[in-house]
Design an enzyme around this catalytic site. Structure first.
Site, PDB file in Angstrom:
ATOM      1  N   SER A  77     -26.285 -99.607 -17.919  1.00 29.98           N
ATOM      2  CA  SER A  77     -26.919 -99.902 -19.210  1.00 29.98           C
ATOM      3  C   SER A  77     -26.961 -98.670 -20.093  1.00 29.98           C
ATOM      4  O   SER A  77     -26.829 -98.747 -21.310  1.00 29.98           O
ATOM      5  CB  SER A  77     -28.346-100.416 -18.992  1.00 29.98           C
ATOM      6  OG  SER A  77     -28.333-101.536 -18.148  1.00 29.98           O
ATOM      7  N   GLY A  80     -21.541-105.628 -14.514  1.00 29.76           N
ATOM      8  CA  GLY A  80     -21.951-105.231 -13.165  1.00 29.76           C
ATOM      9  C   GLY A  80     -23.142-106.066 -12.714  1.00 29.76           C
ATOM     10  O   GLY A  80     -23.163-106.600 -11.596  1.00 29.76           O
ATOM     11  N   HIS A  81     -24.133-106.202 -13.602  1.00 33.00           N
ATOM     12  CA  HIS A  81     -25.285-107.052 -13.280  1.00 33.00           C
ATOM     13  C   HIS A  81     -24.824-108.497 -13.036  1.00 33.00           C
ATOM     14  O   HIS A  81     -25.272-109.154 -12.095  1.00 33.00           O
ATOM     15  CB  HIS A  81     -26.277-107.097 -14.447  1.00 33.00           C
ATOM     16  CG  HIS A  81     -26.990-105.809 -14.729  1.00 33.00           C
ATOM     17  ND1 HIS A  81     -26.829-105.124 -15.909  1.00 33.00           N
ATOM     18  CD2 HIS A  81     -27.899-105.103 -14.013  1.00 33.00           C
ATOM     19  CE1 HIS A  81     -27.607-104.043 -15.908  1.00 33.00           C
ATOM     20  NE2 HIS A  81     -28.263-104.009 -14.772  1.00 33.00           N
ATOM     21  N   LEU A 101     -28.145-106.323 -19.822  1.00 28.84           N
ATOM     22  CA  LEU A 101     -27.212-106.691 -18.766  1.00 28.84           C
ATOM     23  C   LEU A 101     -25.759-106.448 -19.162  1.00 28.84           C
ATOM     24  O   LEU A 101     -25.375-106.624 -20.315  1.00 28.84           O
ATOM     25  CB  LEU A 101     -27.410-108.173 -18.411  1.00 28.84           C
ATOM     26  CG  LEU A 101     -28.834-108.551 -17.965  1.00 28.84           C
ATOM     27  CD1 LEU A 101     -28.920-110.048 -17.687  1.00 28.84           C
ATOM     28  CD2 LEU A 101     -29.274-107.756 -16.743  1.00 28.84           C
ATOM     29  N   GLY A 124     -27.255-103.100  -6.228  1.00 28.19           N
ATOM     30  CA  GLY A 124     -25.934-102.513  -6.402  1.00 28.19           C
ATOM     31  C   GLY A 124     -25.825-101.182  -5.679  1.00 28.19           C
ATOM     32  O   GLY A 124     -26.761-100.384  -5.681  1.00 28.19           O
ATOM     33  N   LYS A 125     -24.650-100.950  -5.077  1.00 29.10           N
ATOM     34  CA  LYS A 125     -24.417 -99.655  -4.434  1.00 29.10           C
ATOM     35  C   LYS A 125     -24.161 -98.559  -5.475  1.00 29.10           C
ATOM     36  O   LYS A 125     -24.053 -97.395  -5.119  1.00 29.10           O
ATOM     37  CB  LYS A 125     -23.242 -99.750  -3.467  1.00 29.10           C
ATOM     38  CG  LYS A 125     -23.522-100.642  -2.272  1.00 29.10           C
ATOM     39  CD  LYS A 125     -22.361-100.613  -1.301  1.00 29.10           C
ATOM     40  CE  LYS A 125     -22.558-101.630  -0.202  1.00 29.10           C
ATOM     41  NZ  LYS A 125     -21.379-101.732   0.676  1.00 29.10           N
ATOM     42  N   MET A 170     -20.172 -99.243 -14.425  1.00 24.06           N
ATOM     43  CA  MET A 170     -20.922 -99.845 -15.538  1.00 24.06           C
ATOM     44  C   MET A 170     -22.405 -99.509 -15.385  1.00 24.06           C
ATOM     45  O   MET A 170     -22.947 -99.539 -14.286  1.00 24.06           O
ATOM     46  CB  MET A 170     -20.746-101.358 -15.525  1.00 24.06           C
ATOM     47  CG  MET A 170     -19.359-101.784 -15.895  1.00 24.06           C
ATOM     48  SD  MET A 170     -19.247-103.564 -15.952  1.00 24.06           S
ATOM     49  CE  MET A 170     -17.538-103.730 -16.429  1.00 24.06           C
ATOM     50  N   GLY A 217     -32.698-105.229 -17.245  1.00 23.50           N
ATOM     51  CA  GLY A 217     -32.140-105.846 -18.450  1.00 23.50           C
ATOM     52  C   GLY A 217     -31.027-105.031 -19.079  1.00 23.50           C
ATOM     53  O   GLY A 217     -30.465-104.138 -18.464  1.00 23.50           O
TER      54      GLY A 217
HETATM   55  P1  AMP Z   1     -30.714-101.762 -13.426  1.00 17.81           P
HETATM   56  O1  AMP Z   1     -30.903-102.816 -14.460  1.00 17.81           O
HETATM   57  O2  AMP Z   1     -29.891-100.607 -13.905  1.00 17.81           O
HETATM   58  O3  AMP Z   1     -31.987-101.362 -12.751  1.00 17.81           O
HETATM   59  O4  AMP Z   1     -29.810-102.421 -12.291  1.00 17.81           O
HETATM   60  C1  AMP Z   1     -30.209-103.619 -11.645  1.00 17.81           C
HETATM   61  C2  AMP Z   1     -29.362-103.818 -10.412  1.00 17.81           C
HETATM   62  O5  AMP Z   1     -27.997-103.940 -10.798  1.00 17.81           O
HETATM   63  C3  AMP Z   1     -29.449-102.638  -9.438  1.00 17.81           C
HETATM   64  O6  AMP Z   1     -29.445-103.119  -8.107  1.00 17.81           O
HETATM   65  C4  AMP Z   1     -28.172-101.873  -9.739  1.00 17.81           C
HETATM   66  O7  AMP Z   1     -27.711-101.097  -8.658  1.00 17.81           O
HETATM   67  C5  AMP Z   1     -27.215-103.017 -10.053  1.00 17.81           C
HETATM   68  N1  AMP Z   1     -26.092-102.538 -10.843  1.00 17.81           N
HETATM   69  C6  AMP Z   1     -26.171-101.934 -12.063  1.00 17.81           C
HETATM   70  N2  AMP Z   1     -24.935-101.559 -12.467  1.00 17.81           N
HETATM   71  C7  AMP Z   1     -24.075-101.934 -11.490  1.00 17.81           C
HETATM   72  C8  AMP Z   1     -22.665-101.805 -11.311  1.00 17.81           C
HETATM   73  N3  AMP Z   1     -21.891-101.205 -12.218  1.00 17.81           N
HETATM   74  N4  AMP Z   1     -22.105-102.320 -10.191  1.00 17.81           N
HETATM   75  C9  AMP Z   1     -22.904-102.922  -9.252  1.00 17.81           C
HETATM   76  N5  AMP Z   1     -24.232-103.077  -9.359  1.00 17.81           N
HETATM   77  C10 AMP Z   1     -24.815-102.583 -10.455  1.00 17.81           C
END
Ligand code: AMP
Length: 232
Positions: free
Chosen positions: A212, A40-41, A37, A173-174, A210, A35
């Protein structure tokens, strides 16, 4: 099936599974998130439409990947804003899976992990959960060195989400490169019938990836963080 511009919100894992089973004639993409968001998300979620007919986004701050010394209680969240942002994704999402607690089995536990090294917030809370997925070699290096329970918690919650949602494809995401490789290895080693897609890093105009947690950076810390991208 026609795309809906706004999905349904499911908070119960049994209802989530029932929905997934009732949609089995469609392909399902899962995008796991915690969350708060950002774009990027949203790009990752938009990309999911290129891989399946239906898109499920999970929003769950997973306690098992935080050590007691980490920021579980202050991890940023704004569910209403997340819903508004999800409504802007072209094609929308079909389900927002927002479970309150994926580790509440109604079990009383005698576990007391307070003060123990290498435990997660989940163990410290004595939830009774004791089954873990470990990708033993890949979890050790890089981020795993300073966060010993992190990847175990990530692999475990993603395995749980795969069992609940039963997706055909899941996108990561990478930006979280090690996490993406660990999930890919887990899927191969444990024969999950899920295709893992890695998605390019989405950056702010100044080049910072990007994230959170970026909201917590002071202007000086943000400049320091940029040096990582510049040196790469
Ligand atoms: P998180 O909410 O931070 O656990 O991220 C959820 C998914 O979004 C994960 O697969 C992250 O790698 C991807 N993600 C977060 N930020 C980015 C970004 N800036 N670019 C690409 N993918 C992202």
């Amino acid at each position: 099936m026609a795309r809906r511009s706004q999905g349904i919100i499911i908070t119960d894992k049994y209802q989530m599974r029932t929905w997934a089973r009732s949609m089995r004639h469609n392909s399902i993409a899962l995008v796991p998130t915690m969350g708060f968001l950002h774009d990027g998300h949203l790009s990752l979620i938009q990309e999911a439409h290129n891989h399946a007919q239906l898109v499920v986004v999970s929003i769950y701050v997973n306690p098992s990947q935080f050590a007691p010394s980490e920021d579980l209680s202050t991890y940023p969240s704004d569910f209403d804003a997340d819903i508004r942002k999800l409504m802007t994704v072209p094609g929308g999402v079909d389900v927002i899976f927002h479970p309150h607690n994926l580790y509440d089995y109604g079990v009383e536990s005698a576990m007391d992990c307070a003060g123990m090294a290498n435990v997660s917030c989940l163990e410290e809370s004595g939830s009774g959960h004791e089954t873990w997925v470990r990708v033993e070699r890949l979890e050790k290096g890089m981020c795993g060195r300073s966060r010993p329970v992190f990847f175990r918690g990530v692999a475990t919650v993603v395995a749980k989400l795969f069992n609940i949602v039963d997706p055909d494809v899941a996108l990561f995401g990478k930006k979280d490169y090690q996490q993406w490789r660990i999930i890919d290895r887990m899927v191969r080693d444990l024969d999950f019938p899920v295709k893992i897609v890695g998605f390019e890093i989405v950056r702010d105009a100044d080049g910072l990836a990007m994230s959170s947690r970026n909201v917590r950076l002071s202007p000086i810390e943000r400049q320091k963080a940029l040096s990582i991208n510049r040196s790469l």
